[in-house]
Design a protein around this motif. Structure first.
Motif, PDB file in Angstrom:
ATOM      1  N   GLY A 146       1.038  -1.497   0.197  1.00  8.45           N
ATOM      2  CA  GLY A 146      -0.057  -0.008  -0.431  1.00  8.45           C
ATOM      3  C   GLY A 146       0.641   1.079  -0.045  1.00  8.45           C
ATOM      4  O   GLY A 146       0.317   2.260  -0.340  1.00  8.45           O
ATOM      5  N   GLN A 147       1.300   1.457   0.163  1.00  7.96           N
ATOM      6  CA  GLN A 147       3.243   2.266   0.715  1.00  7.96           C
ATOM      7  C   GLN A 147       3.060   3.043  -0.772  1.00  7.96           C
ATOM      8  O   GLN A 147       3.566   1.887  -1.775  1.00  7.96           O
ATOM      9  CB  GLN A 147       4.240   1.815   0.918  1.00  7.96           C
ATOM     10  CG  GLN A 147       5.468   2.686   0.686  1.00  7.96           C
ATOM     11  CD  GLN A 147       4.935   4.109   2.520  1.00  7.96           C
ATOM     12  OE1 GLN A 147       4.906   3.594   3.072  1.00  7.96           O
ATOM     13  NE2 GLN A 147       4.655   5.649   1.763  1.00  7.96           N
ATOM     14  N   VAL A 148       2.859   4.321  -1.059  1.00 12.67           N
ATOM     15  CA  VAL A 148       2.997   4.746  -3.074  1.00 12.67           C
ATOM     16  C   VAL A 148       4.833   5.404  -2.627  1.00 12.67           C
ATOM     17  O   VAL A 148       5.387   5.749  -1.568  1.00 12.67           O
ATOM     18  CB  VAL A 148       2.448   6.565  -2.591  1.00 12.67           C
ATOM     19  CG1 VAL A 148       2.872   6.978  -3.969  1.00 12.67           C
ATOM     20  CG2 VAL A 148       0.953   6.314  -2.488  1.00 12.67           C
ATOM     21  N   LEU A 149       5.460   4.548  -3.737  1.00 12.82           N
ATOM     22  CA  LEU A 149       6.612   4.444  -4.045  1.00 12.82           C
ATOM     23  C   LEU A 149       7.367   5.310  -4.750  1.00 12.82           C
ATOM     24  O   LEU A 149       7.833   6.514  -4.963  1.00 12.82           O
ATOM     25  CB  LEU A 149       7.063   2.949  -4.517  1.00 12.82           C
ATOM     26  CG  LEU A 149       6.668   1.510  -4.409  1.00 12.82           C
ATOM     27  CD1 LEU A 149       7.197   0.427  -4.733  1.00 12.82           C
ATOM     28  CD2 LEU A 149       7.637   1.673  -2.775  1.00 12.82           C
ATOM     29  N   ALA A 150       5.609   6.346  -5.624  1.00  8.40           N
ATOM     30  CA  ALA A 150       6.605   7.547  -6.520  1.00  8.40           C
ATOM     31  C   ALA A 150       5.403   7.880  -6.999  1.00  8.40           C
ATOM     32  O   ALA A 150       3.766   7.281  -6.730  1.00  8.40           O
ATOM     33  CB  ALA A 150       7.493   6.401  -7.737  1.00  8.40           C
ATOM     34  N   GLY A 195       4.742   9.718  -0.165  1.00  3.57           N
ATOM     35  CA  GLY A 195       4.737   9.404   1.221  1.00  3.57           C
ATOM     36  C   GLY A 195       3.748   8.657   1.637  1.00  3.57           C
ATOM     37  O   GLY A 195       4.238   8.186   3.052  1.00  3.57           O
ATOM     38  N   LEU A 196       2.503   8.936   1.361  1.00  2.00           N
ATOM     39  CA  LEU A 196       1.147   8.308   1.700  1.00  2.00           C
ATOM     40  C   LEU A 196       1.541   6.587   1.880  1.00  2.00           C
ATOM     41  O   LEU A 196       2.462   6.365   0.947  1.00  2.00           O
ATOM     42  CB  LEU A 196       0.064   9.021   1.388  1.00  2.00           C
ATOM     43  CG  LEU A 196       0.326  10.248   1.328  1.00  2.00           C
ATOM     44  CD1 LEU A 196      -1.169  10.864   1.082  1.00  2.00           C
ATOM     45  CD2 LEU A 196       0.587  10.488   3.386  1.00  2.00           C
ATOM     46  N   ARG A 197       0.609   6.248   2.366  1.00  2.00           N
ATOM     47  CA  ARG A 197       0.117   4.555   1.707  1.00  2.00           C
ATOM     48  C   ARG A 197      -1.706   4.337   1.390  1.00  2.00           C
ATOM     49  O   ARG A 197      -2.409   5.178   2.365  1.00  2.00           O
ATOM     50  CB  ARG A 197       1.095   4.129   3.264  1.00  2.00           C
ATOM     51  CG  ARG A 197       0.405   2.694   3.083  1.00  2.00           C
ATOM     52  CD  ARG A 197       1.096   1.651   4.125  1.00  2.00           C
ATOM     53  NE  ARG A 197       1.057   0.653   4.158  1.00  2.00           N
ATOM     54  CZ  ARG A 197       0.846  -0.219   5.695  1.00  2.00           C
ATOM     55  NH1 ARG A 197       1.677   0.071   6.305  1.00  2.00           N
ATOM     56  NH2 ARG A 197       0.654  -1.776   5.680  1.00  2.00           N
TER      57      ARG A 197
END
Length: 318
Positions: free
Chosen positions: A268-272, A314-316
């Protein structure tokens, strides 16, 4: 031939139009009652009713066809519909996504032919297009079958196959199968006119059931694989719309590309989230590049446009 037609949504309306334009007499159209829809929740006629009314075809909209219903109103409307069918001069009934169960009393009047959007016996039931995409099937198709009391168990009259493309959504596949099914139905009815149609029993092996789609299923679990999540996004486009949550805000995800590269980041982490890489999200295995998103009250937007108004760095996704 004289054909009674029973159907409700656009999938069925395409078939009704094909039969009507092919010159078949349609003495009666059955469709579900008007339903509230839109922001004002005003009563809206079904796609089938809209076509029937526009072409002066008689329409009936019973709540049920089951005369043994415990609801007095439904039982009364079913009895009225049954009597109307008995009084109607027709040779066969064509059914496509009607949404009501046809009881034995209806099936016994004249042959009932169903247009089903799958390769039976795979995906019997309510949502065959969604389930085929969700399961990762390589192909689907349409089966024209003769109806009996079992759920999509009747003998097959014609089957045609269609590959499922890597970018096919339920909406895209729906339109392809609707056109295919309409043409196939005309072909089968022509064969029935000539008395040359052949009924083939369904195989006993390979039976699966396509359960009705619930809105709860559209909440994505990012601990699943990117491939699985990608299929769900395509399967639930346009309904009910797959979604995830970012900081308590529900974001609908309409399209995505599967990336095989794994990440050590939490699912779920936003990588880009930038113009160069797009919106890339870690999954249980692999990752997804989200290409079309929608925030509450907003429009469906390409990723590059979406992040201008909703930064995701940086959000998830939860």
């Amino acid at each position: 031939m004289k054909i009674v037609f029973a159907g409700t949504p656009e999938f069925a309306a395409v078939a009704l139009q094909a039969l009507h334009e092919a010159g078949f007499t349609i003495p009666l159209v059955l469709t579900q009652p008007d339903r509230p829809a839109g922001r004002g929740m005003h009563l809206q006629p079904s796609a089938v009713k809209q076509y029937a009314v526009a072409h002066n075809l008689p329409v009936a909209q019973p709540l049920s066809l089951r005369m043994d219903s415990k609801d007095p109103q439904r039982a009364a409307e079913a009895k009225e519909a049954h009597e109307r069918l008995l009084a109607t001069d027709y040779d066969a009934m064509v059914v496509a996504a009607y949404g009501l169960i046809l009881p034995r009393s209806t099936l016994d009047i004249k042959p009932c032919i169903n247009i089903h959007g799958s390769l039976l016996p795979r995906w019997r039931g309510a949502a065959p297009i969604h389930r085929a995409i969700e399961a990762g099937d390589a192909e689907t198709g349409v089966t024209i079958m003769q109806m009996e009391e079992g759920l999509d168990t009747g003998p097959m009259l014609l089957m045609e196959r269609l590959p499922i493309g890597p970018h096919d959504t339920t909406g895209i596949l729906h339109d392809k199968l609707a056109a295919m099914g309409a043409a196939m139905c005309v072909k089968v009815m022509r064969k029935m006119e000539l008395g040359v149609v052949e009924a083939v029993p369904q195989p006993e092996a390979g039976v699966t059931y396509a359960a009705k789609i619930s809105k709860d299923e559209a909440t994505l679990d990012f601990t699943a694989s990117a491939r699985e999540i990608g299929r769900k996004i395509r399967a639930f486009n346009p309904f009910p719309g797959a979604h995830g949550s970012v900081n308590g805000v529900t974001i609908k995800l309409w399209n995505a590309e599967v990336l095989d590269a794994d990440s050590s980041a939490a699912p779920g982490q936003v990588l880009a989230a930038d113009a160069q890489h797009g919106i890339v999200v870690a999954c249980g295995s692999g990752s997804l590049r989200l290409t079309e998103l929608q925030k509450p009250g907003g429009k469906r937007l390409p990723a590059a446009e979406f992040i201008k108004g909703f930064p995701l760095d940086g959000l998830r996704f939860a």
